[in-house]
Design a protein around this motif. Structure first.
Motif, short mmCIF file in Angstrom:
data_model
loop_
_atom_site.label_atom_id
_atom_site.label_comp_id
_atom_site.label_asym_id
_atom_site.label_seq_id
_atom_site.Cartn_x
_atom_site.Cartn_y
_atom_site.Cartn_z
N LEU A 12 0.83 -1.21 0.00
CA LEU A 12 0.00 0.00 0.00
C LEU A 12 0.86 1.26 0.00
N THR A 13 1.93 1.25 0.77
CA THR A 13 2.84 2.39 0.79
C THR A 13 3.46 2.62 -0.58
N ILE A 16 0.67 4.07 -3.02
CA ILE A 16 0.39 5.49 -2.72
C ILE A 16 1.58 6.35 -3.09
N GLY A 19 1.73 6.80 -6.80
CA GLY A 19 0.66 7.71 -7.23
C GLY A 19 1.02 9.16 -6.98
N LEU A 20 1.63 9.45 -5.85
CA LEU A 20 2.05 10.82 -5.53
C LEU A 20 3.19 11.27 -6.42
N LEU A 25 -2.53 11.86 -8.14
CA LEU A 25 -3.38 12.22 -7.01
C LEU A 25 -3.26 13.70 -6.67
#
Length: 171
Positions: A12-13, A16, A19-20, A25
């Motif tokens: 998950l890290t 995310i 994505g950043l 996002l």
């Protein structure tokens, strides 16, 4: 069991973080908040000013505590400016987008100036010219009127962003 939780947290890290990094996002939320829309305006009571020019300033400014004269406004920054030739008793302007800058207000006052010449330039009482205003020799005005942002916000809250705000200019 601990290793499965650790793998899920790491995955998950990573998702995310990627994505950043790609901006997918962050761009969506940043672009949505960069501009503020001011509704379209219908400016009325202009019949006596046919043949002159209406300049509308979307500005950041302040008024003195004890004054009723609109020309006593101190404008620090012009965010947007529109000038139209007055041909009728009522003139329409489209909605305007004003850029936000951090925690400063995007605008807090709309100033309406009727002038016999098209290139009106605002000068504060202390002789300074606001940031964003081109300096010209035209400081003549037949009428100056203002609307506060709180009035615009109240109108938008009651009628929606697509509604047209009617302003009647009176002396």
């Amino acid at each position: 069991m601990k290793s499965l939780k650790l793998i899920i947290i790491n995955a998950l890290t990573l998702i995310i973080g990627l994505g950043l990094l790609t901006g997918s996002l962050s761009q969506r939320s940043a672009n949505a908040a960069r501009f503020e829309t001011i509704p379209a305006l219908q400016v009325g009571a202009l019949g006596n000013f046919r043949g002159q020019y209406l300049t509308i300033l979307y500005a950041v400014g302040s008024r003195p505590f004890i004054s009723t004269d609109a020309s006593q406004i101190n404008i620090s920054q012009i965010k947007e400016s529109r000038t139209i030739y007055i041909t009728d008793d009522a003139m329409a302007t489209p909605a305007v987008q004003v850029e936000k800058e951090g925690f400063r207000p995007s605008y807090n006052i709309i100033v309406f100036i009727v002038s016999p010449q098209p290139n009106y330039s605002w000068v504060n009482a202390d002789g300074t010219i606001p940031q964003g205003m081109a300096s010209t020799n035209n400081h003549l005005s037949s009428l100056i009127n203002t609307v506060n942002r709180t009035n615009v916000d109240s109108f938008v809250a009651a009628n929606g962003e697509k509604a047209v705000l009617t302003i009647n200019l009176t002396k």
